[in-house]
Write a protein that holds these residues in place. Structure first.
Motif, PDB file in Angstrom:
ATOM      1  N   THR A   1       0.829  -1.198   0.000  1.00  0.00           N
ATOM      2  CA  THR A   1       0.000   0.000   0.000  1.00  0.00           C
ATOM      3  C   THR A   1       0.867   1.252   0.000  1.00  0.00           C
ATOM      4  O   THR A   1       1.875   1.299   0.696  1.00  0.00           O
ATOM      5  CB  THR A   1      -0.895  -0.034   1.261  1.00  0.00           C
ATOM      6  OG1 THR A   1      -1.721  -1.189   1.162  1.00  0.00           O
ATOM      7  CG2 THR A   1      -1.767   1.165   1.368  1.00  0.00           C
TER       8      THR A   1
ATOM      9  N   THR B   1      -1.966   6.420   3.061  1.00  0.00           N
ATOM     10  CA  THR B   1      -2.394   6.216   4.457  1.00  0.00           C
ATOM     11  C   THR B   1      -3.750   6.877   4.693  1.00  0.00           C
ATOM     12  O   THR B   1      -4.223   7.662   3.863  1.00  0.00           O
ATOM     13  CB  THR B   1      -1.395   6.849   5.442  1.00  0.00           C
ATOM     14  OG1 THR B   1      -1.345   8.239   5.183  1.00  0.00           O
ATOM     15  CG2 THR B   1      -0.023   6.255   5.318  1.00  0.00           C
TER      16      THR B   1
ATOM     17  N   GLU C   1      -5.257  10.606   3.740  1.00  0.00           N
ATOM     18  CA  GLU C   1      -4.496  11.159   2.611  1.00  0.00           C
ATOM     19  C   GLU C   1      -5.417  11.447   1.431  1.00  0.00           C
ATOM     20  O   GLU C   1      -6.361  10.718   1.164  1.00  0.00           O
ATOM     21  CB  GLU C   1      -3.417  10.143   2.209  1.00  0.00           C
ATOM     22  CG  GLU C   1      -2.280  10.750   1.430  1.00  0.00           C
ATOM     23  CD  GLU C   1      -1.128   9.744   1.280  1.00  0.00           C
ATOM     24  OE1 GLU C   1      -0.818   9.005   2.241  1.00  0.00           O
ATOM     25  OE2 GLU C   1      -0.560   9.692   0.170  1.00  0.00           O
TER      26      GLU C   1
ATOM     27  N   THR D   1      -5.466  -3.620   6.243  1.00  0.00           N
ATOM     28  CA  THR D   1      -4.110  -3.586   6.798  1.00  0.00           C
ATOM     29  C   THR D   1      -3.356  -4.883   6.511  1.00  0.00           C
ATOM     30  O   THR D   1      -2.143  -4.911   6.566  1.00  0.00           O
ATOM     31  CB  THR D   1      -4.162  -3.382   8.325  1.00  0.00           C
ATOM     32  OG1 THR D   1      -4.981  -4.398   8.887  1.00  0.00           O
ATOM     33  CG2 THR D   1      -4.754  -2.027   8.673  1.00  0.00           C
TER      34      THR D   1
ATOM     35  N   GLN E   1       1.091   9.107  15.757  1.00  0.00           N
ATOM     36  CA  GLN E   1       0.426   8.901  14.477  1.00  0.00           C
ATOM     37  C   GLN E   1      -0.661   7.840  14.599  1.00  0.00           C
ATOM     38  O   GLN E   1      -0.592   6.968  15.445  1.00  0.00           O
ATOM     39  CB  GLN E   1       1.445   8.427  13.421  1.00  0.00           C
ATOM     40  CG  GLN E   1       2.372   9.522  12.953  1.00  0.00           C
ATOM     41  CD  GLN E   1       1.629  10.643  12.261  1.00  0.00           C
ATOM     42  OE1 GLN E   1       0.750  10.413  11.452  1.00  0.00           O
ATOM     43  NE2 GLN E   1       1.964  11.873  12.601  1.00  0.00           N
TER      44      GLN E   1
ATOM     45  N   THR F   1      -1.309   3.291  10.653  1.00  0.00           N
ATOM     46  CA  THR F   1      -1.896   3.018   9.337  1.00  0.00           C
ATOM     47  C   THR F   1      -1.224   1.821   8.668  1.00  0.00           C
ATOM     48  O   THR F   1      -1.587   1.454   7.562  1.00  0.00           O
ATOM     49  CB  THR F   1      -1.782   4.232   8.422  1.00  0.00           C
ATOM     50  OG1 THR F   1      -0.438   4.680   8.451  1.00  0.00           O
ATOM     51  CG2 THR F   1      -2.704   5.345   8.864  1.00  0.00           C
ATOM     52  N   HIS F   2      -0.237   1.243   9.338  1.00  0.00           N
ATOM     53  CA  HIS F   2       0.368  -0.014   8.856  1.00  0.00           C
ATOM     54  C   HIS F   2       0.898   0.120   7.463  1.00  0.00           C
ATOM     55  O   HIS F   2       0.712  -0.740   6.621  1.00  0.00           O
ATOM     56  CB  HIS F   2      -0.630  -1.170   8.908  1.00  0.00           C
ATOM     57  CG  HIS F   2      -1.364  -1.211  10.182  1.00  0.00           C
ATOM     58  ND1 HIS F   2      -0.899  -1.859  11.278  1.00  0.00           N
ATOM     59  CD2 HIS F   2      -2.533  -0.618  10.531  1.00  0.00           C
ATOM     60  CE1 HIS F   2      -1.753  -1.691  12.268  1.00  0.00           C
ATOM     61  NE2 HIS F   2      -2.737  -0.938  11.831  1.00  0.00           N
ATOM     62  N   ASN F   3       1.493   1.230   7.155  1.00  0.00           N
ATOM     63  CA  ASN F   3       1.981   1.412   5.786  1.00  0.00           C
ATOM     64  C   ASN F   3       3.320   0.753   5.589  1.00  0.00           C
ATOM     65  O   ASN F   3       4.152   0.792   6.446  1.00  0.00           O
ATOM     66  CB  ASN F   3       2.116   2.900   5.518  1.00  0.00           C
ATOM     67  CG  ASN F   3       1.469   3.213   4.204  1.00  0.00           C
ATOM     68  OD1 ASN F   3       0.725   2.402   3.679  1.00  0.00           O
ATOM     69  ND2 ASN F   3       1.749   4.370   3.692  1.00  0.00           N
TER      70      ASN F   3
END
Ligand SMILES: [Zn+2]
Length: 354
Positions: A262, A265, A268, A303, A349, A352-354
């Motif tokens: 991905t 987030t 965005e 996620t 933060q 968001t598991h980016n």
């Protein structure tokens, strides 16, 4: 200023909670196979002064935990001498699911599709009936706290039927950056209570089976703002932050099976045609791009990096306003939450598991 009226005793399940008193009362929900009773813990906080009755409940889906912590923080800060009206706090509605870390009930039903329920129905239907008739119907307002499903995360957002002006007013008071005018879904607590004229907000934030500080703090602040707006807590002089109402939302689904990487987030802004993720084979061959069909803001996403074709990967919201403006509202919101520096905020933060 007129002197506030004294509150009355609140009768609940045969017990009396006097004005200025708080009591934990067990609502018997069902029995286990062992015949042990299973009950829903309910705390009634009856203010000294008269005002509306508000329920704040969480974990109708048993694995959605952020709201459980929001309720705990909320009841710890309420001063019963200053409270106007009655707060009904229910941290865990689906006690079965909570024990099993599951969204569902043992009969695999989703409690939030079973309201208003029936006395003679399935386990889920009976439990819905008990909760709806004994608790929900007593309320003037309901705040129902949720998270995304397992392996899905949501930007803090309110979903509500904004055609009800009072629901719209309290949604604006809750003031998450994005508010979704969500149609009523049969069998949900929100729909069935709205049908009786009780304004209901569904707060969605974060992911199942986690505690996420930003989501918890945002929910805690939002609930307090609603309580100020409906006259239960003393109004704050602070201006409410902006919330932007989404015109529509849609899910972007995986176009093939594989491993997901991905690129964006939560919160965005994305443009039409922008690549939001890649889905590839394990060795990286035959990679496909997942692109936005319209410009919008990411309000939910998967996620888990493993996907099957058709899985819902991104939830995008679309606005009348310029997307840059909406993105700014989200940034301001996160900054405000971090500045508020509430217990137990430890990270800066949203995860968001980016
Ligand atoms: Zn939920």
């Amino acid at each position: 200023m007129a002197k506030a009226k004294k509150n009355r005793a609140f009768e609940f399940l045969g017990e009396t909670v006097a004005p200025g008193e708080r009591k934990v009362i067990e609502l018997e929900a069902a029995k286990l196979y062992t015949h042990s009773p299973l009950s829903i813990p309910v705390e009634i906080i009856n203010g000294k002064l008269a005002g509306p009755t508000l329920m704040v409940n969480a974990a109708i889906h048993g694995d959605e935990l952020n709201g459980v912590e929001i309720v705990r923080q909320l009841i710890n800060t309420i001063d019963v001498n200053k409270l106007k009206g009655t707060l009904i706090a229910v941290p865990i509605v689906n006690v079965f699911g909570f024990i099993h870390k599951s969204r569902y009930l043992p009969d695999r039903r989703d409690l939030n599709r079973c309201f208003p329920g029936s006395e003679k129905g399935s386990l889920a239907s009976r439990m819905a009936h008990t909760f709806f008739s004994q608790v929900a119907k007593r309320c003037d307002y309901i705040l129902d706290l949720h998270t995304g499903a397992i392996h899905r995360t949501n930007l803090p957002q309110i979903r509500a039927d904004l055609s009800n002006p009072e629901t719209l007013r309290i949604a604006q008071a809750f003031a998450t950056p994005v508010t979704v005018d969500a149609p009523l879904r049969d069998g949900s607590l929100r729909s069935e209570a709205e049908r009786l004229g009780i304004p209901v907000l569904t707060y969605e934030a974060g992911e199942a089976l986690r505690f996420e500080p930003i989501c918890i703090s945002a929910g805690f602040i939002g609930v307090q703002r609603v309580m100020q707006a409906i006259g239960m807590l003393r109004a704050s002089r602070k201006k409410l932050p902006n919330t932007v109402i989404a015109k529509s939302t849609s899910w972007l689904r995986a176009e093939s099976d594989g491993i997901l990487r991905t690129l964006v987030t939560l919160g965005e802004k994305v443009d039409k045609g922008q690549v939001l993720a890649y889905i590839s084979a394990p060795l990286g061959h035959s990679e496909i791009e997942l692109t936005a069909r319209k410009g919008g803001i990411v309000i939910g996403q998967q996620t888990l990096p493993l996907v099957n074709e058709g899985d819902a990967i991104f939830h995008l919201a679309y606005f009348e306003e310029d997307d840059d403006e909406v993105e700014q509202v989200v940034e301001d919101f996160i900054e405000e939450i971090i500045d508020a520096d509430l217990e137990p905020l430890t990270t800066g933060q949203i995860n968001t598991h980016n």
